[in-house]
Scaffold this motif. Structure first.
Motif, PDB file in Angstrom:
ATOM      1  N   LEU A   6      17.564  -6.697 -29.953  1.00 21.11           N
ATOM      2  CA  LEU A   6      16.687  -5.748 -30.640  1.00 21.11           C
ATOM      3  C   LEU A   6      15.411  -5.567 -29.823  1.00 21.11           C
ATOM      4  N   PHE A   7      14.917  -4.339 -29.704  1.00 25.45           N
ATOM      5  CA  PHE A   7      13.762  -4.017 -28.856  1.00 25.45           C
ATOM      6  C   PHE A   7      14.099  -4.406 -27.412  1.00 25.45           C
ATOM      7  N   CYS A   8      15.263  -3.937 -26.955  1.00 22.91           N
ATOM      8  CA  CYS A   8      15.836  -4.452 -25.706  1.00 22.91           C
ATOM      9  C   CYS A   8      15.091  -4.007 -24.460  1.00 22.91           C
ATOM     10  N   GLY A   9      14.280  -2.933 -24.539  1.00 24.16           N
ATOM     11  CA  GLY A   9      13.638  -2.414 -23.335  1.00 24.16           C
ATOM     12  C   GLY A   9      14.689  -2.128 -22.273  1.00 24.16           C
ATOM     13  N   CYS A  10      14.345  -2.405 -21.010  1.00 23.73           N
ATOM     14  CA  CYS A  10      15.319  -2.167 -19.936  1.00 23.73           C
ATOM     15  C   CYS A  10      16.370  -3.275 -19.912  1.00 23.73           C
TER      16      CYS A  10
END
Ligand SMILES: C[S@@+](CC[C@H](N)C(=O)[O-])C[C@H]1O[C@@H](n2cnc3c(N)ncnc32)[C@H](O)[C@@H]1O
Length: 340
Positions: A6-10
């Motif tokens: 969750l909220f993995c970004g790149c």
């Protein structure tokens, strides 16, 4: 083991888990560029662009096609928790964190890993930390937390991160420091040239350190190494700062040309880097009169060279700077798998 990021970004955190052998089946983030980079580099995963303040776990059930989630990982941005007396109030500011809790409550993974800035532990004299522990203890998890230093796990960067790990069974012990000698900025960057390299061109030199061998990991081509051209004044000023120095090394009249304490800072070639920023242009290469390229920043974050960043250069710097160093994530994941 299947994981959801969750909220993995790149996908720095995801990459470390994948290298440890975890199957990260999905990453979710609301930032289009980061999701593009995630999908480009995590071929066996699926990055989806969603606002986690607006969706519920049920909303993504369809996209998981019945796969189980064994681990939930992620770093919810905690802009600020509103505190009243001795408790954290439920309001919009901690909605993202609360949604992380909801996902854990819904999927009941065997474990979760929550990453955040170190001062999450001290806000409100520890009220936020206590509230995090309580939220997950109420769901049946035994929760441990610790501030880990990325350079202790082979990353050439003194970046500290608060990590919470919850287990349904057992009590997690964090991995011990793994290196005897820290990786320096020189060992991380010395094979990368002063000038830009066209994406996909070959490396101009052989790897010059063990770290460079590791980070190239069979990769023969260089990407994201386009230098930033500074104006003449900036080049003149930074050229007066020695390796490892900062604004204090400048003549008095130039010391206040940038009104931030991190201004005009050069990496120290003989030490791990300080925590890299997300592209504010205050931190310079230890030798060249320019800021590190995206590739150099990625090296400092321990991303392998085969990991390619997409989007504008500004966006790439932010993706790199936001990430959990993959080598740190890998150390946590390897230890975690022993409990599962
Ligand atoms: C610290 S970064 C995560 C870095 C990531 N764990 C890594 O290792 O690469 C936090 C991420 O939260 C995302 N984010 C912020 N608000 C969001 C929201 N409402 N919904 C989904 N993602 C959000 C940002 O786009 C950013 O990519």
């Amino acid at each position: 083991m299947n994981a959801l990021d969750l909220f993995c970004g790149c996908g720095g955190l995801s990459l470390g888990f994948e290298k440890a052998g975890v199957n990260v089946i999905m990453g979710i983030d609301s930032w289009q560029d980061a999701v593009k980079t995630f999908n480009f580099n995590h071929k066996n995963s699926k990055g989806i662009c969603r606002d986690l303040s607006k969706i519920t776990p049920e909303d993504i059930d369809n996209e998981l096609h019945g796969q189980t989630i064994d681990i939930i990982i992620g770093g919810p941005p905690c802009q600020g928790f509103s505190i009243a007396g001795k408790r954290v109030i439920d309001d919009d500011r901690n909605k993202l964190y609360k949604n992380f809790v909801k996902f854990v409550a819904y999927y009941k993974p065997k474990a979760f890993v929550l990453e955040n800035v170190p001062n999450i532990l001290s806000i409100g004299n520890g009220i936020v930390k206590d509230s995090i522990i309580k939220d997950f203890s109420d769901l049946g998890y035994s929760v441990q937390y610790k501030v880990l230093m990325a350079s202790d796990y082979g990353t050439p960067q003194n970046r500290r991160r608060a990590i919470f790990v919850g287990l349904q069974k057992g009590k997690f012990e964090f991995p011990e420091k793994m290196v005897e000698k820290y990786t320096t900025s020189f060992e991380a960057l010395s094979d990368l040239p002063e000038n830009s390299v066209e994406d996909g061109d070959e490396y101009p030199t052989k790897p010059l350190s063990d770290y460079q061998k590791l980070i190239r990991s069979g990769c023969h081509k260089l990407y994201n190494h386009q230098v930033t051209e500074h104006n003449a004044k900036t080049v003149e000023i930074i050229s007066m700062v020695p390796d490892g120095g900062n604004y204090k090394d400048l003549p008095k009249e130039l010391q206040n040309t940038r009104r931030v304490h991190i201004a005009w800072t050069r990496l120290n070639s003989q030490k791990p880097s300080f925590t890299i920023d997300t592209g504010h242009r205050h931190h310079f290469h230890y030798k060249f009169n320019r800021i590190p390229t995206v590739r150099e920043s990625a090296r400092i974050q321990s991303f392998p060279d085969e990991f390619i960043f997409l989007g504008t250069k500004t966006s790439q710097y932010k993706q790199v700077g936001n990430a959990v160093p993959p080598l740190l994530a890998q150390a946590i994941a390897v230890k975690l798998l022993k409990y599962l």
